[in-house]
Design an enzyme around this catalytic site. Structure first.
Site, PDB file in Angstrom:
ATOM      1  N   ASP A  81       0.820  -0.726  -0.002  1.00 24.27           N
ATOM      2  CA  ASP A  81      -0.014   0.147   0.141  1.00 24.27           C
ATOM      3  C   ASP A  81       0.593   1.017   0.109  1.00 24.27           C
ATOM      4  O   ASP A  81       1.818   1.790   1.070  1.00 24.27           O
ATOM      5  CB  ASP A  81      -1.120  -0.014   1.313  1.00 24.27           C
ATOM      6  CG  ASP A  81      -2.063   1.449   1.342  1.00 24.27           C
ATOM      7  OD1 ASP A  81      -1.575   2.409   0.428  1.00 24.27           O
ATOM      8  OD2 ASP A  81      -2.575   1.268   1.773  1.00 24.27           O
ATOM      9  N   GLY A 123     -10.142   5.775 -11.814  1.00 24.85           N
ATOM     10  CA  GLY A 123     -11.396   5.265 -12.393  1.00 24.85           C
ATOM     11  C   GLY A 123     -11.738   6.732 -13.910  1.00 24.85           C
ATOM     12  O   GLY A 123     -11.416   7.137 -13.753  1.00 24.85           O
ATOM     13  N   SER A 169      -3.036  14.028 -15.701  1.00 24.86           N
ATOM     14  CA  SER A 169      -4.048  13.650 -16.610  1.00 24.86           C
ATOM     15  C   SER A 169      -4.686  14.748 -17.544  1.00 24.86           C
ATOM     16  O   SER A 169      -4.302  15.701 -16.805  1.00 24.86           O
ATOM     17  CB  SER A 169      -5.057  13.145 -15.762  1.00 24.86           C
ATOM     18  OG  SER A 169      -6.058  12.780 -16.352  1.00 24.86           O
ATOM     19  N   TYR A 172     -10.065  14.314  -8.640  1.00 25.86           N
ATOM     20  CA  TYR A 172      -9.205  13.657  -9.345  1.00 25.86           C
ATOM     21  C   TYR A 172      -7.994  14.607 -10.160  1.00 25.86           C
ATOM     22  O   TYR A 172      -7.095  14.849  -9.942  1.00 25.86           O
ATOM     23  CB  TYR A 172      -9.785  12.501 -10.116  1.00 25.86           C
ATOM     24  CG  TYR A 172      -8.757  11.787 -11.433  1.00 25.86           C
ATOM     25  CD1 TYR A 172      -7.651  10.663 -10.648  1.00 25.86           C
ATOM     26  CD2 TYR A 172      -8.769  12.163 -12.616  1.00 25.86           C
ATOM     27  CE1 TYR A 172      -6.839  10.123 -11.465  1.00 25.86           C
ATOM     28  CE2 TYR A 172      -7.317  11.455 -13.343  1.00 25.86           C
ATOM     29  CZ  TYR A 172      -6.885  10.727 -12.830  1.00 25.86           C
ATOM     30  OH  TYR A 172      -6.156  10.007 -14.085  1.00 25.86           O
ATOM     31  N   LYS A 208      -4.247  15.939  -9.254  1.00 24.25           N
ATOM     32  CA  LYS A 208      -3.042  15.039 -10.258  1.00 24.25           C
ATOM     33  C   LYS A 208      -2.230  16.826 -10.635  1.00 24.25           C
ATOM     34  O   LYS A 208      -0.866  16.880 -10.415  1.00 24.25           O
ATOM     35  CB  LYS A 208      -3.937  15.434 -11.683  1.00 24.25           C
ATOM     36  CG  LYS A 208      -4.370  13.604 -11.417  1.00 24.25           C
ATOM     37  CD  LYS A 208      -3.134  12.780 -11.596  1.00 24.25           C
ATOM     38  CE  LYS A 208      -3.834  11.469 -11.999  1.00 24.25           C
ATOM     39  NZ  LYS A 208      -2.078   9.904 -11.448  1.00 24.25           N
ATOM     40  N   ARG A 230     -14.423  13.574 -27.039  1.00 23.65           N
ATOM     41  CA  ARG A 230     -13.055  13.113 -26.305  1.00 23.65           C
ATOM     42  C   ARG A 230     -12.466  12.239 -27.404  1.00 23.65           C
ATOM     43  O   ARG A 230     -12.730  12.250 -28.551  1.00 23.65           O
ATOM     44  CB  ARG A 230     -13.080  11.993 -25.536  1.00 23.65           C
ATOM     45  CG  ARG A 230     -14.063  12.507 -24.784  1.00 23.65           C
ATOM     46  CD  ARG A 230     -12.985  12.501 -23.177  1.00 23.65           C
ATOM     47  NE  ARG A 230     -13.789  12.938 -22.490  1.00 23.65           N
ATOM     48  CZ  ARG A 230     -15.250  13.784 -21.696  1.00 23.65           C
ATOM     49  NH1 ARG A 230     -15.748  14.686 -23.174  1.00 23.65           N
ATOM     50  NH2 ARG A 230     -16.684  13.892 -20.643  1.00 23.65           N
TER      51      ARG A 230
HETATM   52  P1  NAD Z   1      -5.590   1.496 -13.263  1.00 28.20           P
HETATM   53  O1  NAD Z   1      -6.143   1.456 -11.763  1.00 28.20           O
HETATM   54  O2  NAD Z   1      -5.643   0.027 -14.064  1.00 28.20           O
HETATM   55  O3  NAD Z   1      -4.128   1.641 -12.262  1.00 28.20           O
HETATM   56  C1  NAD Z   1      -3.545   1.907 -10.947  1.00 28.20           C
HETATM   57  C2  NAD Z   1      -3.206   1.026 -10.326  1.00 28.20           C
HETATM   58  O4  NAD Z   1      -2.771   1.169  -9.317  1.00 28.20           O
HETATM   59  C3  NAD Z   1      -4.640  -0.236  -9.670  1.00 28.20           C
HETATM   60  O5  NAD Z   1      -3.824  -1.696  -9.905  1.00 28.20           O
HETATM   61  C4  NAD Z   1      -4.599   0.161  -8.631  1.00 28.20           C
HETATM   62  O6  NAD Z   1      -4.881  -0.955  -7.538  1.00 28.20           O
HETATM   63  C5  NAD Z   1      -2.897   0.789  -7.976  1.00 28.20           C
HETATM   64  N1  NAD Z   1      -3.556   1.952  -6.972  1.00 28.20           N
HETATM   65  C6  NAD Z   1      -3.875   2.046  -6.404  1.00 28.20           C
HETATM   66  N2  NAD Z   1      -4.106   2.248  -5.292  1.00 28.20           N
HETATM   67  C7  NAD Z   1      -2.528   1.917  -4.439  1.00 28.20           C
HETATM   68  C8  NAD Z   1      -2.120   1.681  -3.235  1.00 28.20           C
HETATM   69  N3  NAD Z   1      -2.378   2.813  -2.629  1.00 28.20           N
HETATM   70  N4  NAD Z   1      -0.493   1.371  -2.859  1.00 28.20           N
HETATM   71  C9  NAD Z   1      -0.614   0.488  -4.154  1.00 28.20           C
HETATM   72  N5  NAD Z   1      -1.020   0.959  -5.824  1.00 28.20           N
HETATM   73  C10 NAD Z   1      -1.603   1.528  -5.410  1.00 28.20           C
HETATM   74  O7  NAD Z   1      -5.437   2.670 -14.154  1.00 28.20           O
HETATM   75  P2  NAD Z   1      -4.827   3.209 -14.973  1.00 28.20           P
HETATM   76  O8  NAD Z   1      -5.641   3.298 -16.383  1.00 28.20           O
HETATM   77  O9  NAD Z   1      -3.935   1.277 -15.654  1.00 28.20           O
HETATM   78  O10 NAD Z   1      -3.581   4.560 -14.479  1.00 28.20           O
HETATM   79  C11 NAD Z   1      -2.644   4.854 -14.617  1.00 28.20           C
HETATM   80  C12 NAD Z   1      -2.128   5.628 -14.246  1.00 28.20           C
HETATM   81  O11 NAD Z   1      -2.583   6.751 -15.721  1.00 28.20           O
HETATM   82  C13 NAD Z   1      -2.960   6.514 -12.826  1.00 28.20           C
HETATM   83  O12 NAD Z   1      -2.267   7.571 -12.575  1.00 28.20           O
HETATM   84  C14 NAD Z   1      -3.823   7.403 -13.832  1.00 28.20           C
HETATM   85  O13 NAD Z   1      -4.444   8.242 -12.557  1.00 28.20           O
HETATM   86  C15 NAD Z   1      -2.947   7.573 -14.702  1.00 28.20           C
HETATM   87  N6  NAD Z   1      -3.739   7.899 -15.913  1.00 28.20           N
HETATM   88  C16 NAD Z   1      -4.678   6.895 -16.889  1.00 28.20           C
HETATM   89  C17 NAD Z   1      -5.523   7.018 -17.342  1.00 28.20           C
HETATM   90  C18 NAD Z   1      -6.420   6.341 -18.087  1.00 28.20           C
HETATM   91  O14 NAD Z   1      -7.176   7.013 -19.315  1.00 28.20           O
HETATM   92  N7  NAD Z   1      -6.271   5.303 -18.320  1.00 28.20           N
HETATM   93  C19 NAD Z   1      -5.813   8.706 -18.120  1.00 28.20           C
HETATM   94  C20 NAD Z   1      -4.726   9.720 -17.928  1.00 28.20           C
HETATM   95  C21 NAD Z   1      -4.254   9.403 -16.218  1.00 28.20           C
END
Ligand code: NAD
Length: 335
Positions: free
Chosen positions: A57, A82, A121, A152, A156, A225
């Site tokens: 964590d 999410g 983001s 969110y 960021k 988008r």
């Molecule tokens: P995701 O939710 O699939 O992956 C994020 C991971 O972080 C999850 O597996 C979650 O369990 C882990 N996590 C959360 N809290 C935690 C903690 N306290 N300790 C350890 N792990 C923890 O999301 P993603 O789409 O793979 O996004 C990855 C990154 O990219 C994130 O920072 C997200 O904000 C950023 N992002 C994603 C998108 C997108 O479209 N997917 C867009 C903009 C930014």
């Protein structure tokens, strides 16, 4: 720059982008990777036996120091996040990711990490620039005056600034990409955290599998988008990490579509036409959002270019196969 023997830490490695990033780094010859996520290993989307997989964590300071020990490069992707359905109703949870970023930055700067990547983001951009579907693409400097997505987006934006100050005052080299809607296989498509492309693919696949020829769409479907395929995200992430770009830069596609067009494409791929029911009561986010890619083109001579149709084909097939095999996902919430 990253050599095969460097220890590289990827946080959020049990998630969508983090899981792909671990695979991508392995394929590029990195053989010392430490993959970290809070989720139990069984729930990781991708897991590799030759990688040091750790469950931790990262809101906790000690955990961040433990996973950063010995690392030369850190890709910090962990976040409690999410799609719109999640971030509109879990603002406090989203903001608590600041604990992850704070403690990971402290650990990286104190333990001598050479470079630190932070996944920001497009949600940092102000609402007042995203009120029209025919939106002007967002430039990096548009983030201010700030009016980020509640919860969110503010987290960021705050963490972006922390990266800057850790670079200025503590000598940690930080790289920040502002991801715009990333999609692809091996990610969340169900359970409440899914984003629009995965949600639409799932709904169309469910309609095909069940024979119920209808689909629910959040909003009127005319919101716009751009969506970046995962392969472009990985290539851009590594290029930005290895570059001299010392400010937050857009990493997104500039192929603007309405949600209705997104549904058209998935229907074409699936070979169905569905009756559309629009639910105006559901969260829709901003009215329009697109990525201005002038900076990334100038810096890297490259920009994300996978056509949406091409990436959706792969994504839809994967989600369809998961559903057909009876595999569904449930929302994972850390205590
Ligand atoms: P995701 O939710 O699939 O992956 C994020 C991971 O972080 C999850 O597996 C979650 O369990 C882990 N996590 C959360 N809290 C935690 C903690 N306290 N300790 C350890 N792990 C923890 O999301 P993603 O789409 O793979 O996004 C990855 C990154 O990219 C994130 O920072 C997200 O904000 C950023 N992002 C994603 C998108 C997108 O479209 N997917 C867009 C903009 C930014």
């Amino acid at each position: 720059m990253i050599s095969p023997s460097d220890l590289v830490v990827v946080t959020g490695a049990g998630g969508f982008i983090g899981g792909h990033l671990v695979r991508y780094l392995r394929e590029r010859g990195c053989h010392r990777i430490r993959a970290v996520d809070i989720k139990p290993l069984a729930l990781w989307y991708q897991r590799f036996e030759d990688v040091e997989n750790r469950v931790a964590d990262l809101r906790l300071r000690e955990a961040c120091y433990a996973v950063t020990e010995g690392a030369r490069y850190v890709f910090n992707l962990a976040a409690d996040m999410g799609g719109m359905g999640f971030i509109a109703t879990h603002k406090a949870d989203c903001m608590l990711s600041v604990l992850i970023n704070t403690h990971m930055l402290l650990a990286a700067s104190e333990l001598g990490v050479e470079r630190f990547f932070f996944s920001s983001s497009a949600c940092v951009y102000p609402g007042y620039r995203q009120r029209e579907a025919e939106v002007r693409p967002l430039r990096e400097e548009d983030a201010y005056p700030a009016d980020a997505e509640d919860g969110y987006g503010w987290e960021k934006l705050f963490s972006e600034r922390m990266c800057r100050h850790f670079a200025e005052e503590r000598g940690l080299v930080t790289r920040v990409a502002r991801y715009h809607n990333v999609y692809g296989p091996y990610g969340t498509f169900d359970g409440g955290r899914e984003k629009a492309p995965a949600a639409i693919c799932r709904k169309v696949a469910q309609a095909v599998l069940s024979g119920r020829r209808e689909i629910e769409i959040w909003g009127d479907g005319e919101q716009t988008r751009s969506f970046m395929y995962i392969d472009d995200c990985l290539f851009g992430t590594l290029r930005i990490m290895e570059s001299s770009i010392d400010y937050p830069i857009n990493l997104g596609s500039s192929e603007l579509v309405t949600i209705n067009r997104l549904v058209d494409l998935v229907e074409e791929i699936a070979g169905v036409r569905l009756h559309r029911r629009y639910d105006l009561s559901k969260p829709q986010g901003v009215r329009g959002r697109n990525s201005d890619n002038s900076r990334i083109r100038a810096e890297l001579g490259w920009e994300p270019s996978t056509p949406l149709r091409v990436g959706l084909e792969v994504t839809y097939r994967w989600i369809y196969d998961e559903l057909a095999a009876g595999r569904c996902q449930s929302i994972y919430t850390a205590a």
